[in-house]
Design a protein around this motif. Structure first.
Motif, PDB file in Angstrom:
ATOM      1  N   MET A 236      -6.103   0.304   9.249  1.00 47.76           N
ATOM      2  CA  MET A 236      -5.601  -0.714   8.315  1.00 47.76           C
ATOM      3  C   MET A 236      -5.877  -2.116   8.860  1.00 47.76           C
ATOM      4  SD  MET A 236      -4.367   1.293   6.041  1.00 47.76           S
ATOM      5  CE  MET A 236      -3.426   0.271   4.889  1.00 47.76           C
ATOM      6  N   GLY A 237      -6.392  -2.199  10.081  1.00 46.65           N
ATOM      7  CA  GLY A 237      -6.596  -3.501  10.722  1.00 46.65           C
ATOM      8  C   GLY A 237      -5.344  -4.043  11.380  1.00 46.65           C
ATOM      9  N   GLY A 238      -4.372  -3.163  11.639  1.00 39.53           N
ATOM     10  CA  GLY A 238      -3.080  -3.606  12.151  1.00 39.53           C
ATOM     11  C   GLY A 238      -2.892  -3.406  13.646  1.00 39.53           C
ATOM     12  N   THR A 239      -1.698  -3.742  14.101  1.00 38.44           N
ATOM     13  CA  THR A 239      -1.314  -3.620  15.502  1.00 38.44           C
ATOM     14  C   THR A 239      -0.174  -2.621  15.618  1.00 38.44           C
ATOM     15  OG1 THR A 239      -1.844  -5.957  15.793  1.00 38.44           O
ATOM     16  CG2 THR A 239      -0.505  -4.909  17.527  1.00 38.44           C
ATOM     17  N   PRO A 240      -0.368  -1.504  16.325  1.00 40.05           N
ATOM     18  CA  PRO A 240       0.723  -0.534  16.454  1.00 40.05           C
ATOM     19  C   PRO A 240       1.859  -1.100  17.297  1.00 40.05           C
ATOM     20  CG  PRO A 240      -1.140   0.087  17.847  1.00 40.05           C
ATOM     21  CD  PRO A 240      -1.581  -1.108  17.056  1.00 40.05           C
ATOM     22  N   THR A 241       3.092  -0.738  16.935  1.00 38.37           N
ATOM     23  CA  THR A 241       4.238  -1.292  17.676  1.00 38.37           C
ATOM     24  C   THR A 241       5.204  -0.204  18.153  1.00 38.37           C
ATOM     25  OG1 THR A 241       5.418  -1.691  15.580  1.00 38.37           O
ATOM     26  CG2 THR A 241       4.134  -3.516  16.476  1.00 38.37           C
TER      27      THR A 241
ATOM     28  N   VAL B 236       0.867  -1.185   0.000  1.00 33.41           N
ATOM     29  CA  VAL B 236       0.000   0.000   0.000  1.00 33.41           C
ATOM     30  C   VAL B 236       0.899   1.229   0.000  1.00 33.41           C
ATOM     31  CG1 VAL B 236      -1.804   1.268   1.207  1.00 33.41           C
ATOM     32  CG2 VAL B 236      -1.769  -1.230   1.322  1.00 33.41           C
ATOM     33  N   GLY B 237       0.665   2.151  -0.934  1.00 33.87           N
ATOM     34  CA  GLY B 237       1.445   3.376  -1.021  1.00 33.87           C
ATOM     35  C   GLY B 237       0.728   4.537  -0.372  1.00 33.87           C
ATOM     36  N   PRO B 238       0.962   5.752  -0.866  1.00 30.62           N
ATOM     37  CA  PRO B 238       0.474   6.951  -0.157  1.00 30.62           C
ATOM     38  C   PRO B 238      -1.030   7.165  -0.231  1.00 30.62           C
ATOM     39  CG  PRO B 238       2.099   7.486  -1.882  1.00 30.62           C
ATOM     40  CD  PRO B 238       1.762   6.061  -2.044  1.00 30.62           C
ATOM     41  N   GLU B 239      -1.766   6.311  -0.931  1.00 29.09           N
ATOM     42  CA  GLU B 239      -3.180   6.572  -1.157  1.00 29.09           C
ATOM     43  C   GLU B 239      -4.079   6.169  -0.001  1.00 29.09           C
ATOM     44  OE1 GLU B 239      -1.327   4.336  -2.587  1.00 29.09           O
ATOM     45  OE2 GLU B 239      -2.344   2.401  -2.523  1.00 29.09           O
ATOM     46  N   ASP B 240      -3.539   5.519   1.030  1.00 32.83           N
ATOM     47  CA  ASP B 240      -4.402   5.005   2.097  1.00 32.83           C
ATOM     48  C   ASP B 240      -4.037   5.651   3.439  1.00 32.83           C
ATOM     49  OD1 ASP B 240      -6.227   3.131   3.504  1.00 32.83           O
ATOM     50  OD2 ASP B 240      -6.117   2.033   1.607  1.00 32.83           O
ATOM     51  N   ASP B 241      -4.651   5.181   4.536  1.00 31.37           N
ATOM     52  CA  ASP B 241      -4.369   5.722   5.864  1.00 31.37           C
ATOM     53  C   ASP B 241      -2.914   5.536   6.245  1.00 31.37           C
ATOM     54  OD1 ASP B 241      -7.161   6.385   7.141  1.00 31.37           O
ATOM     55  OD2 ASP B 241      -7.412   4.478   6.136  1.00 31.37           O
ATOM     56  N   ALA B 242      -2.324   4.460   5.777  1.00 32.93           N
ATOM     57  CA  ALA B 242      -0.942   4.157   6.123  1.00 32.93           C
ATOM     58  C   ALA B 242      -0.324   3.388   4.970  1.00 32.93           C
ATOM     59  CB  ALA B 242      -0.887   3.316   7.407  1.00 32.93           C
ATOM     60  N   ALA B 243       1.000   3.425   4.898  1.00 34.78           N
ATOM     61  CA  ALA B 243       1.716   2.633   3.900  1.00 34.78           C
ATOM     62  C   ALA B 243       1.969   1.242   4.480  1.00 34.78           C
ATOM     63  CB  ALA B 243       3.040   3.311   3.555  1.00 34.78           C
ATOM     64  N   VAL B 244       2.075   0.263   3.595  1.00 31.49           N
ATOM     65  CA  VAL B 244       2.323  -1.107   4.032  1.00 31.49           C
ATOM     66  C   VAL B 244       3.349  -1.727   3.094  1.00 31.49           C
ATOM     67  CG1 VAL B 244       1.328  -3.368   4.555  1.00 31.49           C
ATOM     68  CG2 VAL B 244      -0.092  -1.305   4.797  1.00 31.49           C
ATOM     69  N   TRP B 245       4.359  -2.344   3.674  1.00 30.97           N
ATOM     70  CA  TRP B 245       5.289  -3.106   2.855  1.00 30.97           C
ATOM     71  C   TRP B 245       5.696  -4.366   3.589  1.00 30.97           C
ATOM     72  CZ3 TRP B 245       6.629   1.627   5.054  1.00 30.97           C
ATOM     73  CH2 TRP B 245       7.713   1.646   5.936  1.00 30.97           C
TER      74      TRP B 245
END
Lengths: 315, 315
Positions: free
Chosen positions: A82-87, A28-37
């Motif tokens: 994003m449905g993720g877990t902050p770290t 996921v690039g700059p188009e969403d709430d957060a980037a993902v790689w």
């Protein structure tokens, strides 16, 4: 041409092609709430948000502890979206030399309170001199995969017929901001919602686990944020005004304006989740509408309503 | 007590215990150039640096493209200072509404030029309104491991008898800043070194590959940065003034001040690398001194010299 002529979203659209990056590891690039790689078979989620004195907070009111909380919380909300877990977090403080050290102590205490609440480690940052106070957080998180596919809440993941649902209640933050203007303090429940948002990390994770793949956080206002989903999914949306969850406090304080605040107020940091009924039903959310073929957001209500959301340069 | 009373490093020391995080996956916390943690068996390096108008640059001179380059480059230098490889960046722009869009286009062009040079993808960011222009970059990179151990350049990794070496030449950036004050433009080689630092990523990686485990970038000035190594390694350092590499341009422009600029000027973004002779010998660096038992940095020279480095709040 000035920035105020094109606005925040105009600037972002202008810059996006410059940065459009392609890489097999970039999910996921700059188009969403957060980037993902992807790193070593794991998903890294990364986001950054800034709070600037006079724009996102008012230093003269002295709510340093709340500022610290919120500066991290708005980033936690992006990871939740994003449905993720902050770290881990990096924290940048722009501060004037004449500021009291006690203010920074308080700011950090609030920030660490939020970090403790959401399991975030502050691992670094920067401290710089500036005449305008600003707090920038860069936050990292972990995402999950299912069957070898990223399991994320994306803005482009909606399908026609999907239900639209939200966590909590909307508009409280806008109501709280209004009450602050009228002199209310942090013990006012609406003001509390404005100063100390509580990102919905667990619900975002539950949505992903339930198979939902579309969602974002309500930071600019329901209509505007849902507009992003419509645009990026190539669909329209119909919202039932009566279904939009509004707190008793907001309805009591601003009976005529509560719906407007809920639709366009912004800074709620609730999650907007879009998915099929069977997946949405298991989540602690309120269904408020449906994705449809077409474009744009329609609000079904006997009152006409067309207020735009927040824009950084034009509002 | 004001921030100016305790200074940038005083504030960092004050905040450090608040954030002191412990986790089996956290390898380097806030005490170094960048944080490092392990994800899925890989090392993630993360750093952030801000440039504020009137403090780190002067918007009225209009060098937007150079500003974009430098805002990313100073972060790339932090990753280089760990011996890592920069990968992805988040970019936050704080901008006033009345700013020309063309300025932002230029800024981004310079930033992407630097990104291309160092293989960095810009994957996200934030755009916010502010009366003071500021550019914040959060940069991620990859680190390597050798024999199951992190292979990084750390500030606490020096041993007595280690040689102290630097890349390139020192003081050019300080000289360039002085020349800008005297009206010189970007075509002046010293000004160019100030506006467009060239982080030493390849040398950092080569140092790690050669087995070196101590280093940092020269951002605050040689004496001050080497002081961090001394403090964190529990050692002292002896520098040979005559050995410190100074460019012909700097020596010609400021014959009496060149050594002072090289020792205390800051913003060189060269690497300071500390290791045993056999490891240092293979690297493209200049040996300038040696780590010794004791404390503090001594400069062996017939001129006394005790200028302090740059401090964000006190200078």
């Amino acid at each position: 041409m000035k920035l105020s002529d094109i606005g925040e979203f105009g600037l972002i659209k202008r810059l996006m092609p410059l940065v459009a990056a392609e890489s097999p590891d970039l999910i996921v690039g700059p188009e969403d709430d957060a980037a993902v790689w992807r790193v070593g078979g794991q998903l890294i989620i990364a986001t950054t948000d800034t709070m600037v004195d006079g724009v996102h907070f008012r230093s003269e009111t002295g709510g340093w502890r709340d500022l610290g909380w919120k500066a991290l919380a708005v980033n936690v909300s992006d990871v939740a979206a994003m449905g993720g877990t902050p770290t881990n977090a990096l924290v940048t403080l722009c501060l004037p030399p004449e500021l009291d050290v006690a203010a920074v102590d308080e700011l950090y205490a609030g920030l660490m309170e939020c970090a403790g609440e959401y399991g975030v480690m502050v691992v670094g940052g920067d401290v710089v001199r500036s005449q305008v106070i600003a707090v920038t957080v860069a936050l990292f998180g972990a995402g999950t995969e299912r069957d070898g596919q990223p399991a994320l809440l994306l803005r482009n993941g909606a399908k026609a017929g999907d239900l639209i649902a939200v966590t909590g209640t909307l508009g409280d933050s806008a109501g709280g901001l209004r009450r602050m203007d009228d002199g209310a303090g942090g013990d006012d429940p609406l003001v509390g919602r404005h100063l100390r948002p509580t990102p919905r990390v667990a619900t975002g994770q539950a949505a992903v686990a339930a198979g939902v793949r579309c969602g974002l956080d309500v930071s600019d206002g329901l209509l505007q944020d849902l507009g992003h989903v419509c645009e990026m999914s190539g669909l329209g949306a119909i919202l039932q005004a009566d279904a939009i969850p509004i707190s008793d406090e907001l309805r009591a304080a601003y009976p005529d304006e509560a719906l407007g605040m809920a639709c366009a107020g912004g800074e709620d940091y609730e999650l907007l989740i879009v998915g099929s009924k069977d997946k949405i039903d298991s989540l602690p959310v309120t269904v408020i509408g449906e994705m449809v073929d077409g474009a744009g957001v329609r609000l079904i209500d006997d009152k006409g309503f067309d207020r735009a959301g927040w824009d950084a340069f034009q509002s």
